[in-house]
Scaffold this motif. Structure first.
Motif, mmCIF file in Angstrom:
data_model
loop_
_atom_site.group_PDB
_atom_site.id
_atom_site.type_symbol
_atom_site.label_atom_id
_atom_site.label_comp_id
_atom_site.label_asym_id
_atom_site.label_seq_id
_atom_site.Cartn_x
_atom_site.Cartn_y
_atom_site.Cartn_z
ATOM 1 N N ASP A 240 -15.198 72.002 -8.401
ATOM 2 C CA ASP A 240 -14.576 70.689 -8.561
ATOM 3 C C ASP A 240 -15.295 69.872 -9.641
ATOM 4 O O ASP A 240 -14.661 69.158 -10.426
ATOM 5 C CB ASP A 240 -14.609 69.919 -7.242
ATOM 6 N N LEU A 241 -16.597 69.986 -9.667
ATOM 7 C CA LEU A 241 -17.389 69.255 -10.660
ATOM 8 C C LEU A 241 -17.009 69.698 -12.069
ATOM 9 O O LEU A 241 -16.808 68.874 -12.965
ATOM 10 C CB LEU A 241 -18.876 69.496 -10.413
ATOM 11 N N ALA A 242 -16.885 71.009 -12.260
ATOM 12 C CA ALA A 242 -16.515 71.554 -13.566
ATOM 13 C C ALA A 242 -15.107 71.121 -13.962
ATOM 14 O O ALA A 242 -14.871 70.690 -15.102
ATOM 15 C CB ALA A 242 -16.613 73.072 -13.542
ATOM 16 N N LEU A 243 -14.168 71.199 -13.024
ATOM 17 C CA LEU A 243 -12.782 70.830 -13.316
ATOM 18 C C LEU A 243 -12.666 69.349 -13.657
ATOM 19 O O LEU A 243 -11.919 68.957 -14.563
ATOM 20 C CB LEU A 243 -11.889 71.151 -12.111
ATOM 21 N N GLN A 244 -13.405 68.542 -12.960
ATOM 22 C CA GLN A 244 -13.370 67.097 -13.180
ATOM 23 C C GLN A 244 -13.780 66.739 -14.606
ATOM 24 O O GLN A 244 -13.323 65.747 -15.167
ATOM 25 C CB GLN A 244 -14.293 66.410 -12.178
ATOM 26 N N HIS A 245 -14.641 67.564 -15.183
ATOM 27 C CA HIS A 245 -15.127 67.300 -16.537
ATOM 28 C C HIS A 245 -14.433 68.170 -17.589
ATOM 29 O O HIS A 245 -14.925 68.301 -18.714
ATOM 30 C CB HIS A 245 -16.643 67.481 -16.587
ATOM 31 N N GLY A 246 -13.293 68.728 -17.210
ATOM 32 C CA GLY A 246 -12.476 69.426 -18.194
ATOM 33 C C GLY A 246 -12.866 70.851 -18.500
ATOM 34 O O GLY A 246 -12.383 71.432 -19.471
ATOM 35 N N TYR A 247 -13.732 71.438 -17.674
ATOM 36 C CA TYR A 247 -14.107 72.841 -17.872
ATOM 37 C C TYR A 247 -13.184 73.700 -16.998
ATOM 38 O O TYR A 247 -13.460 73.940 -15.826
ATOM 39 C CB TYR A 247 -15.563 73.085 -17.476
ATOM 40 N N TYR A 248 -12.074 74.140 -17.579
ATOM 41 C CA TYR A 248 -11.053 74.849 -16.795
ATOM 42 C C TYR A 248 -11.307 76.346 -16.709
ATOM 43 O O TYR A 248 -10.721 77.026 -15.885
ATOM 44 C CB TYR A 248 -9.669 74.590 -17.397
#
Length: 272
Positions: A240-248
């Protein structure tokens, strides 16, 4: 005025780095300088077995560094430019250093030259300030305490800023305000649209002023914003942390973290 961007460094995230042989401290600037200075910091090193060295993480800032053990004021102070990948400084002799972490949009005014003029990633402060640098370093080296040292620094920076006319905001300055506001979470195309210039013109402005691309600065601020949330613990999972910062893409996220931090993310947290 407070600044919206507050980069972190390894000792914040890795408490095990706080050793008798590696003592790191940070100090906040006064309110009048908070929009120009991210932090004052000091590191004391001892070359003992097991010392992991000092991990320097890209933060989008420029540092004025003073070696408090230097044999002369001419060799003591230098400027380190923007870094784009992690560096681990190994300790080979006892050292004590003092640092001033400048926001990149203020570095030109304080150094009296664009960051891009750094011929290498490290130049003596004398090349920017001339004799003024040597006089200032002497005061800093003879300061008897950290509060005294901060006072010497703040007097110098305040004098420089007071003697400089406030210029109209540059394209790079305006761009950086957008980058900080969205925590690096936008593309170069979107940033160019925000400031009403072409991508080509934007890239050229960044290279001339900072010596690096807007894409790289976006990546650094986004990464540092992620570190901030990692430090606060305000997240449910690494995914979730990665997705929140645009790391898909997980592999892309892992490679970016390794490049900027030098360690896998899971070494810094027990969460899956």
């Amino acid at each position: 005025m407070p600044h919206p961007y507050h980069p972190l460094h390894a000792p914040h995230l890795q408490p095990q780095l706080h050793l008798p042989s590696h003592y790191f401290q940070e100090f906040a600037p006064s309110r009048r300088l908070a929009s120009h200075v991210a932090a004052y910091w000091t590191v004391d090193f001892l070359p003992v077995p097991g010392n992991p060295g000092h991990r320097v993480i890209p933060d989008g800032c420029v540092d004025i560094i003073v070696d408090l053990f230097a044999s002369s004021s001419r060799q003591a102070a230098y400027v380190v430019g923007l870094t784009t990948q992690v560096e681990v400084l190994q300790v080979v002799k006892a050292r004590s250093v003092w640092g001033i972490r400048l926001y990149s949009e203020s570095a030109r005014t304080i150094l009296k030259a664009p960051i891009s003029t750094l011929k290498t990633n490290r130049m003596f402060l004398e090349e920017f300030w001339g004799q003024e640098a040597l006089d200032w370093v002497e005061k800093l080296l003879t300061a008897q305490s950290i509060p005294d040292r901060i006072e010497v620094v703040e007097q110098q920076l305040s004098q420089i800023l007071a003697a400089t006319e406030s210029p109209a905001p540059t394209l790079v300055y305006q761009s950086l305000q957008y980058i900080y506001e969205v925590k690096g979470n936008l593309s170069v195309t979107e940033l160019a649209d925000k400031v009403n210039f072409s991508e080509r013109h934007l890239r050229r402005a960044f290279e001339l002023e900072l010596g690096l691309s807007p894409k790289e600065m976006l990546g650094i601020v986004r990464f540092q914003s992620l570190l901030g949330e990692l430090y606060s613990g305000d997240y449910s999972s690494l995914t979730d942390l990665a997705l929140q910062h645009g790391y898909y893409d997980q592999s892309h996220f892992s490679s970016v973290f390794k490049r900027y931090y030098g360690l896998p993310l899971k070494q810094l947290t027990k969460l899956e």
